[in-house]
Write an enzyme that holds these catalytic residues in place. Structure first.
Site, PDB file in Angstrom:
ATOM      1  N   CYS A  46      52.331  38.127  29.094  1.00 47.74           N
ATOM      2  CA  CYS A  46      52.268  39.310  29.958  1.00 47.74           C
ATOM      3  C   CYS A  46      51.401  39.107  31.207  1.00 47.74           C
ATOM      4  CB  CYS A  46      51.832  40.516  29.128  1.00 47.74           C
ATOM      5  SG  CYS A  46      52.301  42.063  29.926  1.00 47.74           S
ATOM      6  N   ARG A  89      56.176  52.574  33.258  1.00 47.65           N
ATOM      7  CA  ARG A  89      55.906  51.232  32.751  1.00 47.65           C
ATOM      8  C   ARG A  89      56.997  50.822  31.759  1.00 47.65           C
ATOM      9  NH1 ARG A  89      50.827  49.528  33.619  1.00 47.65           N
ATOM     10  NH2 ARG A  89      50.779  48.183  31.800  1.00 47.65           N
ATOM     11  N   HIS A 109      53.684  40.907  23.399  1.00 48.01           N
ATOM     12  CA  HIS A 109      52.406  40.978  22.695  1.00 48.01           C
ATOM     13  C   HIS A 109      52.727  41.169  21.216  1.00 48.01           C
ATOM     14  CE1 HIS A 109      49.969  41.821  26.308  1.00 48.01           C
ATOM     15  NE2 HIS A 109      50.890  42.679  26.693  1.00 48.01           N
TER      16      HIS A 109
HETATM   17  N1  GLN Z   1      48.671  44.507  34.223  1.00 43.69           N
HETATM   18  C1  GLN Z   1      49.958  43.930  34.046  1.00 43.69           C
HETATM   19  C2  GLN Z   1      51.067  44.934  34.187  1.00 43.69           C
HETATM   20  O1  GLN Z   1      50.854  46.116  34.032  1.00 43.69           O
HETATM   21  C3  GLN Z   1      50.039  43.197  32.717  1.00 43.69           C
HETATM   22  C4  GLN Z   1      49.945  44.107  31.525  1.00 43.69           C
HETATM   23  C5  GLN Z   1      49.857  43.384  30.209  1.00 43.69           C
HETATM   24  O2  GLN Z   1      49.363  42.272  30.128  1.00 43.69           O
HETATM   25  N2  GLN Z   1      50.283  44.039  29.143  1.00 43.69           N
HETATM   26  O3  GLN Z   1      52.175  44.554  34.424  1.00 43.69           O
END
Ligand code: GLN
Length: 260
Positions: free
Chosen positions: A99, A136, A198
């Site tokens: 990520c 998101r 993750h």
């Molecule tokens: N900050 C990054 C995003 O929002 C990565 C997030 C994450 O590692 N889960 O895309």
């Protein structure tokens, strides 16, 4: 056999305190446990900002995810290590970047505030956050990797786009993956794997964990070390099946129909 004759692998975890969203450090634990069961010694080194470390002795480099703020904090230090990490990958060094780490292992990541964070360009990919008003990419993911399912949890604002010729790691079955549009998940260059998953991802995906171990063993000890003895994976496979079920149920309800 004395312990010094046992094979061993060095695992480095980059920025274990800053880039550790959703327990990404569990990836190191999974490698340790799977190696211990096969009498492969593993030493795990955490690499923090400013640490005197290079990939010289590394067999597997892990980097996890983080919020934009944490990514920004590690960015300069990661740049400083860029040449070393690129040479390591060229030399078939094994990497798993998750990520936020995956984003910074590409060319750059444009964060939610519109500012660019330079990456180290291991993956021929760019990532951009479309801004705070855009939803998101959150939820359980199922992807197909070499004909096998890989499962995990994603939560990222940034969308990754692979440049032409850059191989993806897997194809999305359920979830968003790199950008929710092109059906691709992650990226792969030589033995460097990037993913949005993750979970941590390795404990739930023993095949993927073993692939990384096998590649690292081959690089250090030669092709005869590639084959790993099978383990009792019933617990890992139960976790895998549960994640698979959760992801597919979410997709079913979103589509308003059940899969056969
Ligand atoms: N900050 C990054 C995003 O929002 C990565 C997030 C994450 O590692 N889960 O895309």
């Amino acid at each position: 056999m004395t312990s010094s004759e046992r094979p061993g692998l060095n695992v480095a975890v980059l920025y274990p305190d800053l880039l550790n969203l959703y327990g990404d450090r569990g990836n190191a634990r999974a490698i340790e446990r799977r190696c211990a069961a096969r009498e492969i010694d593993v030493s795990v080194t955490g690499v923090d900002i400013g640490d005197d470390w290079s990939t010289d002795q590394a067999d597997i480099v892990l980097v996890g995810g983080g919020q934009d703020r944490e990514q920004r904090r590690v960015q300069a230090d990661l740049q400083r290590r860029g040449d070393d990490l690129r040479e390591y990958v060229d030399d078939n060094g094994v990497v798993l970047a998750v990520c936020g780490g995956f984003q910074l292992f590409g060319h750059h990541y444009r964060g939610w505030d519109g500012e660019i964070m330079e990456g180290i360009g291991i993956f021929d990919a760019v990532a951009a956050h479309p801004g705070p008003k855009i939803a998101r990419c959150v939820g359980n993911v199922v992807a197909l990797w070499e004909g096998e399912t890989v499962v995990g949890f994603e939560n990222h604002g940034g969308r990754t786009y692979l440049n032409e010729g850059q191989e993806a790691l897997a194809e999305v079955v359920s979830g968003f993956g790199n950008n929710g549009g092109d059906g691709l998940e992650g990226a792969k260059v030589k033995n460097a794997y990037g993913t949005y998953l993750h979970g941590a991802v390795l404990p739930k995906n023993p095949l993927l964990a073993d692939r990384l171990i096998s590649l690292a063993m081959t690089r250090r000890y030669g092709p005869e070390a590639a084959e790993l003895s099978p383990l009792d994976d019933s617990a890992a496979l139960r976790a895998h099946a549960e994640a698979l079920h959760a992801a597919l149920s979410a997709t079913e309800s979103a589509l308003g129909r059940r899969f056969a």
